[in-house]
Design an enzyme around this catalytic site. Structure first.
Site, PDB file in Angstrom:
ATOM      1  N   ASP A  22      74.286  76.318  49.364  1.00 10.44           N
ATOM      2  CA  ASP A  22      75.445  75.442  49.323  1.00 10.44           C
ATOM      3  C   ASP A  22      76.664  76.198  48.781  1.00 10.44           C
ATOM      4  OD1 ASP A  22      76.353  72.627  49.579  1.00 10.44           O
ATOM      5  OD2 ASP A  22      76.777  72.847  47.440  1.00 10.44           O
ATOM      6  N   GLU A  68      76.491  78.350  53.434  1.00 12.94           N
ATOM      7  CA  GLU A  68      77.564  77.474  53.901  1.00 12.94           C
ATOM      8  C   GLU A  68      78.900  78.131  53.566  1.00 12.94           C
ATOM      9  OE1 GLU A  68      79.467  73.075  52.941  1.00 12.94           O
ATOM     10  OE2 GLU A  68      78.465  74.208  51.393  1.00 12.94           O
TER      11      GLU A  68
END
Ligand SMILES: *[C@@H]1O[C@H](CO)[C@@H](O)[C@H](O)[C@H]1NC(C)=O
Ligand SMILES: *[C@@H]1O[C@H](CO)[C@@H](O)[C@H](O)[C@H]1NC(C)=O
Ligand SMILES: *[C@@H]1O[C@H](CO)[C@@H](O)[C@H](O)[C@H]1NC(C)=O
Ligand SMILES: *[C@@H]1O[C@H](CO)[C@@H](O)[C@H](O)[C@H]1NC(C)=O
Ligand SMILES: *[C@@H]1O[C@H](CO)[C@@H](O)[C@H](O)[C@H]1NC(C)=O
Ligand SMILES: *[C@@H]1O[C@H](CO)[C@@H](O)[C@H](O)[C@H]1NC(C)=O
Ligand SMILES: *[C@@H]1O[C@H](CO)[C@@H](O)[C@H](O)[C@H]1NC(C)=O
Ligand SMILES: *[C@@H]1O[C@H](CO)[C@@H](O)[C@H](O)[C@H]1NC(C)=O
Ligand SMILES: *[C@@H]1O[C@H](CO)[C@@H](O)[C@H](O)[C@H]1NC(C)=O
Ligand SMILES: *[C@@H]1O[C@H](CO)[C@@H](O)[C@H](O)[C@H]1NC(C)=O
Ligand SMILES: *[C@@H]1O[C@H](CO)[C@@H](O)[C@H](O)[C@H]1NC(C)=O
Length: 539
Positions: A219, A243
């Site tokens: 993330d 990400e």
């Protein structure tokens, strides 16, 4: 001697998978809380707008893996497993999504026990599938900019960056300042501090080992200094996909490589697919062809990127684009081009929620139906899994654009030619001629309809859209034995060509339909007719 063998027997079986092993996989992304309920639960109350827990767990995923495996997926990516914030409800609701980290080293007991997570991992591996776990290391969650650090894994302010709001566009600020806002700030770890680096590696190595995790989704990877990633992912010893939430491939590509991550999510291509296919939209096909060229030029290995149309942060495709053919065409791009296809739970059911939290619907309201989209996904996975394992070279080949017009694109990867259009369901007097690498009279199957085609003069295959903008995927019949698709055998490869190989006499036409349309095709046509209210007049 005996001790030596005892020692060997005690070494746990290692499943963790490398980037190379992930290349051929196909990933189903899900939010643990929203995938499935225990069979005894009340299924009437899960409104995404409530932003609270609905009751999914690691066990309910394990109990419902058939739905994912029957669609042909070979991996799942689950939302974070770490302990989350459990205090009073915030203005953004509760931590049902798993991204509000409290102590990263503890498991989130809302979703089950260590045994439950291990049982999920074991069941996946029993089925030959991989487990990817989402991890959040950039930040933790707080309800003030001065939280009591004693409840976190890192308890000293020197391990955090001092609070500042992000000045977007300033890379230093994006990495050092805090995500979130003043109501729900996300205190930002200083990932250049050696005690933070050591703390994180000391956590991730045993986590991956204990649960036989095969890969990590990272993330907010863009909000961490790049140098942190080779150390962290090296300690994990598995494929890491980050990400990097940015449309510009220049900003994303720097995160792939030995000095960063194995791969990133393909936000640049996602943006281009929206530009090219969404209806209503710019329907700018050159945005896609330009992006294909840029990605090839900028990324070290586009074949390891994660291709997606939806996730927990962007609106569902069906919210951006009302036409189902736009979903089918764009989705097929993700499976048949370079990169690893990822389907976000509910995409296969045509969900159409907007941005967070509306894109986190419960899946159970769909009844896990064998819908048109589900069947398309299953077909795409069946083809891709076959190409990965059953043919040489497809996986490592690089896609090449063969034709592009403002209404469509034709490209080849390995021995497969894909023709996509952005016109949507309404029929149009439009056609796209694709000059393929195949010789005249080669017999092909469009694996989406099972219709037989034959390559026309000059190697041409021409799609025309008088029945609406349906996608097509062409494979030479000689390739398909063993695929189990369109009546070809499911296991043994034979050299017997499919029917229709002697239809050379009709080669003056660019394409020849040799078989009646399949039921899937009929379903498409029927849907188009119903969509435009023409059903009554035709039937
Ligand atoms: C199920 O949820 C609905 C809506 O919240 C509620 O009205 C109903 O009483 C619940 N039923 C059970 C058996 O809990
Ligand atoms: C970028 O952000 C950093 C950290 O907040 C700050 O020190 C720096 O002055 C900013 N640079 C520019 C050009 O604004
Ligand atoms: C992060 O930690 C390192 C090492 O402790 C320190 O040198 C650096 O100044 C810190 N960075 C920021 C932005 O606080
Ligand atoms: C993936 O990342 C790990 C850790 O940085 C590295 O050791 C490995 O070589 C990478 N593999 C590929 C194919 O990039
Ligand atoms: C289409 O996208 C390209 C970027 O690849 C851009 O240069 C062009 O201006 C766009 N065209 C329109 C009409 O928006
Ligand atoms: C998009 O999402 C919003 C919020 O969920 C919803 O109100 C709207 O109806 C959706 N639009 C479409 C076309 O589905
Ligand atoms: C879904 O329906 C198709 C077409 O009837 C069938 O071939 C397929 O086996 C079904 N899939 C599942 C998982 O039931
Ligand atoms: C390919 O075959 C291997 C070995 O039989 C198997 O483990 C793997 O799951 C298969 N991959 C796909 C994508 O079907
Ligand atoms: C693909 O290429 C990589 C090196 O880039 C190699 O390790 C791998 O074996 C190749 N896979 C296949 C299926 O040829
Ligand atoms: C379709 O377009 C072609 C070329 O523009 C034209 O010759 C033909 O008459 C059109 N057909 C219909 C049904 O409009
Ligand atoms: C044959 O295909 C080539 C592209 O491969 C194209 O340039 C040429 O115009 C085509 N010729 C005819 C007669 O269609």
């Amino acid at each position: 001697m005996i001790n030596f063998f005892l020692l060997l027997a005690l070494i746990p079986a290692v499943f963790c998978a490398t980037a190379e092993q992930w290349r051929g996989r196909s990933i189903y992304q899900l939010i643990v809380d929203r995938y499935a309920l225990p069979s005894s639960a009340n299924t009437t109350s899960c409104n995404p707008g409530d932003q609270t827990w609905c009751g999914g767990t690691w066990t309910t995923i394990r109990e419902n893996l058939d739905y994912i495996q029957n669609a042909g997926f070979t991996a799942i990516w689950i939302s974070p497993v770490s302990q989350n914030y459990e205090g009073p409800r915030t203005v953004y609701g509760d931590a049902y999504h798993g991204y509000w980290i409290a102590d990263v080293t503890k498991l989130n007991d809302r979703f089950g026990t260590a045994d439950d997570l291990k049982a999920l991992s074991d069941e996946l591996h029993k089925r030959g599938m991989y487990l990817m776990v989402d991890v959040v290391v950039n930040d933790v969650m707080a309800t003030s900019t001065q939280p009591d650090l004693s409840t976190y894994y890192f308890t000293d302010w020197s391990q955090y960056h001092p609070y500042c709001p992000i000045d977007w566009g300033n890379t230093t600020s994006e990495q050092d300042c805090w995500l979130g806002d003043t109501k729900v700030p996300l205190p930002d770890l200083n990932t250049t501090n050696p005690t933070v680096v050591d703390g994180y590696t000391a956590w991730i190595t045993p986590l991956v080992e204990q649960f036989n995790i095969d890969g990590l989704r990272i993330d907010a990877a863009k909000h961490v200094d790049k140098q942190f990633w080779p150390v962290f992912c090296g300690a994990a010893g598995v494929y890491c996909i980050g990400e990097v939430f940015d449309d510009d491939p220049v900003n994303v590509a720097i995160y792939q490589g030995p000095d960063a991550l194995n791969a990133t999510l393909n936000y640049p291509v996602y943006g281009a697919l929206v530009d090219a296919f969404a209806i209503p939209g710019t329907q700018n096909m050159s945005a896609l062809t330009d992006m294909i060229a840029l990605n090839k030029q900028l990324f070290k290995d586009p074949g390891l990127l994660g291709n997606f149309l939806e996730d927990q942060d962007v609106p569902r495709w069906g919210n951006l684009s009302v036409d189902p053919q736009s979903l089918y065409n764009a989705m097929i791009f993700n499976f048949m081009s370079d990169g690893i296809p990822i389907v976000y739970y509910g995409q296969e059911q045509g969900f159409h929620g907007g941005g967070d939290p509306w894109n986190r619907e419960p899946l159970w309201t769909s009844g896990y139906a064998n819908s048109t989209s589900y069947q398309l996904v299953a077909t795409l996975n069946q083809l891709r899994n076959f190409l990965v394992n059953g043919t040489s070279g497809w996986l490592n080949s690089t896609m090449e654009v063969l034709t592009t017009t403002d209404k469509g694109i034709g490209f080849v990867k390995g021995d497969i030619v894909t023709v996509l259009t952005n016109i949507g369901s309404p029929p149009q007097n439009v056609s796209i001629a694709v000059y393929t690498p195949w010789s005249v009279n080669t017999v092909l199957t469009n694996i989406l309809t099972c219709e037989q085609w034959q390559v026309g003069s000059n190697g041409t295959v021409e799609m025309e859209y008088s029945k609406g903008g349906e996608p097509a995927i062409f494979a030479p019949n000689s390739l398909l034995p063993g695929s189990g698709l369109c009546g070809f055998s499911g296991s043994v490869k034979t050299t017997t060509p499919g029917s229709g190989s002697s239809q050379g006499a009709a080669a003056s036409s660019a394409l020849i339909e040799l078989k009646r349309p399949s039921t899937l095709m009929s379903a498409f046509v029927l849907f188009v007719l119903m969509f435009f209210g023409l059903f009554g007049t035709v039937a």
